[in-house]
Design a protein around this motif. Sequence first.
Motif, PDB file in Angstrom:
ATOM      1  N   SER A 407      44.510  41.689  41.637  1.00  0.00           N
ATOM      2  CA  SER A 407      45.207  42.955  41.420  1.00  0.00           C
ATOM      3  C   SER A 407      46.435  42.740  40.547  1.00  0.00           C
ATOM      4  CB  SER A 407      45.637  43.543  42.780  1.00  0.00           C
ATOM      5  OG  SER A 407      46.432  44.692  42.598  1.00  0.00           O
ATOM      6  N   MET A 409      50.003  42.391  39.040  1.00  0.00           N
ATOM      7  CA  MET A 409      51.247  42.072  39.733  1.00  0.00           C
ATOM      8  C   MET A 409      52.431  42.697  38.984  1.00  0.00           C
ATOM      9  SD  MET A 409      51.664  40.257  42.564  1.00  0.00           S
ATOM     10  CE  MET A 409      50.257  39.164  42.488  1.00  0.00           C
ATOM     11  N   THR A 410      53.403  43.193  39.734  1.00  0.00           N
ATOM     12  CA  THR A 410      54.645  43.688  39.135  1.00  0.00           C
ATOM     13  C   THR A 410      55.815  42.895  39.699  1.00  0.00           C
ATOM     14  OG1 THR A 410      54.937  45.418  40.823  1.00  0.00           O
ATOM     15  CG2 THR A 410      53.730  46.019  38.822  1.00  0.00           C
ATOM     16  N   ASN A 464      51.860  43.914  44.386  1.00  0.00           N
ATOM     17  CA  ASN A 464      50.570  44.303  43.814  1.00  0.00           C
ATOM     18  C   ASN A 464      50.008  45.444  44.648  1.00  0.00           C
ATOM     19  OD1 ASN A 464      49.547  43.149  46.141  1.00  0.00           O
ATOM     20  ND2 ASN A 464      48.444  41.487  45.111  1.00  0.00           N
ATOM     21  N   HIS A 465      48.749  45.740  44.474  1.00  0.00           N
ATOM     22  CA  HIS A 465      48.143  46.874  45.174  1.00  0.00           C
ATOM     23  C   HIS A 465      48.237  46.742  46.689  1.00  0.00           C
ATOM     24  CE1 HIS A 465      45.246  49.978  46.233  1.00  0.00           C
ATOM     25  NE2 HIS A 465      44.564  49.076  46.916  1.00  0.00           N
TER      26      HIS A 465
END
Length: 502
Positions: A407, A409-410, A464-465
Amino acid sequence: MCRGVISNNRISRISAERLSSLVALETLDLSNNNIMEVRAGAFPPLPLKNLLMNNNRISTLEHGCFSNLSGSLLVLKLNKNRLSSIPPKIFPLPHLQHLELSRNRVRRIEGLTFHGLHGLRSLKIQRNGITRLMDGAFWGLNNMEVLQLEYNNLTEVSKGWLYGLLTLQQLHLSHNAISRIKPDAWEFCQKLAELDLSWNQLSRLEEGSFVGLSVLEQLHIGNNRISFIADGAFRGLANLQALDLKYNEISWTIEDMNGPFSALDNLRKLFLQGNRIRSVTRKSFTGLDMLEQLDLSNNAIMSVQANAFSQMKKLAELHLNTSSLLCDCQLKWFSPWVAEHAFLPLVNASCAHPHLLKGKSVFAVAQEEFVCDDFPKPQITVQPETQSAIKGTNVTFVCSAASSSDSPMTFAWKKDNEILNDAEIHNQAHLRSQVSEVTEYTTTLQLRHVEFSSEGRYQCVISNHFGSSYSTKAKLTVHSKQYIYIKYMCMCINIYVYFFLC
């Protein structure tokens, strides 16, 4: 009681001559007419207690228009007229208890406007488009209990316009444009029991936002833009029983802060719907020992740590609905706990991960199906380190996390709990090994030419999600070159003295 109803006609003028014969009149209803002004002496001396003039076309109130009613009038309603201003001291009505001026066109209220209304208990001025309340706007209202200012255009709360409201118990300010609560705003209304600030534009709750409201029982601040709650923002609200924070953006407060509500010893109800909360931790509700009702609905909650609600021994209602749960071994406790506390009718929760359990109610998952063979939510592997630096030099903080999910990533960095929007950040990702399905992500915060203002506690947030992980807070201390020189000289002196004495 003698009641005169002359409503729903086409009366355009109030005639003192025609009213003078009604010597026993206590209620006069002139609503829904075409009255455009109320002139001085419009009302003869009458024992009127209730005067209703709603839904007319009144745009002018002359001084002296209510003077002959000063000995008896208790209720005055002027809703839905065309008043654009309220002349100061226009109401010499010492016995008046209820005044309504809603749905007019008042934009500004001057100081001393309501001077002379010593007995007033409630004042309604909703839906006027008020933008300014001048200092002392309500001065003289020594017995005021309820003030309703909903649906206006007020932008701040300050002690200047609250001056004199020493007996105020309810203040309704919803549906305004309030973005700021000034320091010491509540200094003059410390008997307030209910405060409604919902549907405004508040984005921050500072440490002093509610100082002085020691007897407050209900606080409504839902439907704002609150994303930052300072440590101690609720300190002093020891009597608060209901806190409504729904539909804000306080997910990080719930997920990362250490007991943000810990000062609320007597809180019974907490509403947190629609706050984008994804994780509930063991410290989210620290101190809420008396809580009876908790609403976490309309949040895409992915994880709930064991014992997250354990201190709330009196909890009778838990509202939660989510289809985003990470159903791994750390969630084994949840289903039995919900059943034991009879919360099943109030909780609707299903799994989003792992794939085999996706869409399945968490209450239908067998205990052996909760496994921990992967960790899609990021897990911090390298914490940023506390540092000292000389003023003008560069500083680098490094933080890493690992995840078994692909997923996206931020990365974000915070200083003293606030996001650094313009920071210089560098991110990278790499597999732990050629055969590993685990990816490690590293984020680096670069601070160039640090100043004394750069000092603070820095923290990385990797998301992430499946959720967010928060690093520990690394402290940065900045020193001057003179400090380093003095420290070096002191060290040399200590060494010299040591060898000399030896």
